[in-house]
Motif scaffolding. Sequence first.
Motif, PDB file in Angstrom:
ATOM      1  N   PHE A 227      -7.373  -4.496 -12.415  1.00  0.00           N
ATOM      2  CA  PHE A 227      -6.735  -5.810 -12.105  1.00  0.00           C
ATOM      3  C   PHE A 227      -6.422  -6.323 -10.485  1.00  0.00           C
ATOM      4  O   PHE A 227      -5.685  -7.264 -10.117  1.00  0.00           O
ATOM      5  CB  PHE A 227      -5.153  -5.281 -12.666  1.00  0.00           C
ATOM      6  CG  PHE A 227      -5.272  -5.371 -13.871  1.00  0.00           C
ATOM      7  CD1 PHE A 227      -5.397  -5.676 -15.254  1.00  0.00           C
ATOM      8  CD2 PHE A 227      -5.187  -3.576 -13.891  1.00  0.00           C
ATOM      9  CE1 PHE A 227      -5.864  -6.127 -16.316  1.00  0.00           C
ATOM     10  CE2 PHE A 227      -4.789  -3.036 -15.600  1.00  0.00           C
ATOM     11  CZ  PHE A 227      -5.024  -4.440 -16.941  1.00  0.00           C
TER      12      PHE A 227
ATOM     13  N   PRO B  94      -7.788 -10.478 -10.153  1.00  0.00           N
ATOM     14  CA  PRO B  94      -7.043 -11.403 -10.760  1.00  0.00           C
ATOM     15  C   PRO B  94      -6.265 -11.275 -10.619  1.00  0.00           C
ATOM     16  O   PRO B  94      -5.478 -12.221  -9.766  1.00  0.00           O
ATOM     17  CB  PRO B  94      -6.550 -10.502 -12.225  1.00  0.00           C
ATOM     18  CG  PRO B  94      -7.590  -9.255 -13.089  1.00  0.00           C
ATOM     19  CD  PRO B  94      -8.327  -9.051 -11.884  1.00  0.00           C
ATOM     20  N   VAL B  95      -5.607 -10.589  -9.023  1.00  0.00           N
ATOM     21  CA  VAL B  95      -3.998 -11.043  -8.491  1.00  0.00           C
ATOM     22  C   VAL B  95      -4.994 -11.531  -7.488  1.00  0.00           C
ATOM     23  O   VAL B  95      -4.209 -12.339  -7.041  1.00  0.00           O
ATOM     24  CB  VAL B  95      -3.896  -9.302  -8.507  1.00  0.00           C
ATOM     25  CG1 VAL B  95      -2.654  -9.080  -7.165  1.00  0.00           C
ATOM     26  CG2 VAL B  95      -3.237  -8.799  -9.357  1.00  0.00           C
TER      27      VAL B  95
ATOM     28  N   LEU C  12     -11.395 -13.741 -10.719  1.00  0.00           N
ATOM     29  CA  LEU C  12     -11.442 -13.688 -11.427  1.00  0.00           C
ATOM     30  C   LEU C  12     -12.544 -13.460 -13.118  1.00  0.00           C
ATOM     31  O   LEU C  12     -12.726 -13.009 -13.240  1.00  0.00           O
ATOM     32  CB  LEU C  12     -10.236 -14.602 -12.258  1.00  0.00           C
ATOM     33  CG  LEU C  12      -9.730 -14.627 -13.770  1.00  0.00           C
ATOM     34  CD1 LEU C  12      -9.200 -13.200 -13.757  1.00  0.00           C
ATOM     35  CD2 LEU C  12      -9.035 -15.963 -14.083  1.00  0.00           C
TER      36      LEU C  12
ATOM     37  N   SER D 251     -14.821 -10.797 -12.878  1.00  0.00           N
ATOM     38  CA  SER D 251     -14.142  -9.191 -13.588  1.00  0.00           C
ATOM     39  C   SER D 251     -13.761  -9.757 -14.997  1.00  0.00           C
ATOM     40  O   SER D 251     -14.501  -8.747 -15.944  1.00  0.00           O
ATOM     41  CB  SER D 251     -12.735  -9.128 -13.450  1.00  0.00           C
ATOM     42  OG  SER D 251     -12.417  -8.305 -12.546  1.00  0.00           O
TER      43      SER D 251
ATOM     44  N   ARG E 292     -12.320  -6.507 -21.550  1.00  0.00           N
ATOM     45  CA  ARG E 292     -11.076  -6.562 -20.985  1.00  0.00           C
ATOM     46  C   ARG E 292     -10.316  -7.712 -21.072  1.00  0.00           C
ATOM     47  O   ARG E 292      -9.261  -8.439 -19.558  1.00  0.00           O
ATOM     48  CB  ARG E 292     -10.223  -5.840 -19.654  1.00  0.00           C
ATOM     49  CG  ARG E 292     -11.402  -3.947 -19.710  1.00  0.00           C
ATOM     50  CD  ARG E 292     -10.219  -3.149 -20.817  1.00  0.00           C
ATOM     51  NE  ARG E 292      -8.263  -3.334 -20.475  1.00  0.00           N
ATOM     52  CZ  ARG E 292      -8.381  -2.479 -19.633  1.00  0.00           C
ATOM     53  NH1 ARG E 292      -8.779  -1.627 -19.625  1.00  0.00           N
ATOM     54  NH2 ARG E 292      -7.066  -2.381 -19.557  1.00  0.00           N
TER      55      ARG E 292
ATOM     56  N   SER F 193      -6.538  -8.972 -20.601  1.00  0.00           N
ATOM     57  CA  SER F 193      -5.485  -8.437 -20.401  1.00  0.00           C
ATOM     58  C   SER F 193      -5.634  -8.982 -18.453  1.00  0.00           C
ATOM     59  O   SER F 193      -5.076  -9.273 -17.276  1.00  0.00           O
ATOM     60  CB  SER F 193      -5.712  -7.538 -19.950  1.00  0.00           C
ATOM     61  OG  SER F 193      -6.467  -6.178 -20.402  1.00  0.00           O
ATOM     62  N   LEU F 194      -6.715  -9.020 -18.201  1.00  0.00           N
ATOM     63  CA  LEU F 194      -7.501  -9.908 -16.976  1.00  0.00           C
ATOM     64  C   LEU F 194      -7.170 -11.066 -17.199  1.00  0.00           C
ATOM     65  O   LEU F 194      -6.437 -11.697 -15.910  1.00  0.00           O
ATOM     66  CB  LEU F 194      -8.853  -9.828 -17.291  1.00  0.00           C
ATOM     67  CG  LEU F 194      -9.518  -8.934 -16.992  1.00  0.00           C
ATOM     68  CD1 LEU F 194     -10.507  -8.887 -16.804  1.00  0.00           C
ATOM     69  CD2 LEU F 194      -9.233  -8.350 -15.556  1.00  0.00           C
TER      70      LEU F 194
ATOM     71  N   THR G 287      -2.985 -11.130 -16.848  1.00  0.00           N
ATOM     72  CA  THR G 287      -2.609 -10.416 -15.720  1.00  0.00           C
ATOM     73  C   THR G 287      -2.604 -11.776 -13.707  1.00  0.00           C
ATOM     74  O   THR G 287      -1.400 -11.709 -14.212  1.00  0.00           O
ATOM     75  CB  THR G 287      -3.199  -9.901 -15.078  1.00  0.00           C
ATOM     76  OG1 THR G 287      -3.266  -8.682 -16.082  1.00  0.00           O
ATOM     77  CG2 THR G 287      -2.881  -8.824 -13.423  1.00  0.00           C
TER      78      THR G 287
END
Length: 181
Positions: free
Chosen positions: A3, A6-7, A33, A36, A43, A46-47, A50
């Motif tokens: 994660f 994305p952060v 992002l 990922s 995923r 969730s990516l 987030t």
Amino acid sequence: MLFINPVVSAILLTFSGPGFEVPLINIIALIPLFYSLNRYKDRWLSLTLTFGLIYYFINLFWITDAVNFFGDTNIFVGMLLTLLLAAYLSFYYVIFGYIFIKTDSKITIATTFAILELIKSFFMTGFPWLNLGLTFIGYKPILINAALIGEIGLSFIVILFNLIILDFLKSWRKGVILFLI
């Protein structure tokens, strides 16, 4: 570890918006992002969730203060309302993430994003909450062209540039060709 990208994207995109106003960061902000999403297609939910929650919660935190001060409520009520609005707005990135992993067409991906921003701007709230095209406010070289394509067109271009730069980083020959086009 999954994660972090994305952060990072949420933080970079925050720097291109109100308060920091470094608009050209947005042409690279979504690359982590997108990377990922390409790497961990299973995923995607969730990516994108987030990313959306962090991005919107950071940028809409002023709502917490407004509800607390003007509504004379507990700060936790303001935070809950801000989190609920962030969750609602994140839903558009979730839809975008699903389309992103299902297609390889950059035009389709950018068009989908632009359409989702258009819907987000009018559905329920009728307010363009942190649309990408709005990050160019105050940057005159881009705003001159915005008269031709509008704010949604600017969002389309931002997504397209992020995708092209990501391709360039993955394969520089293909990226150069796409950049020239």
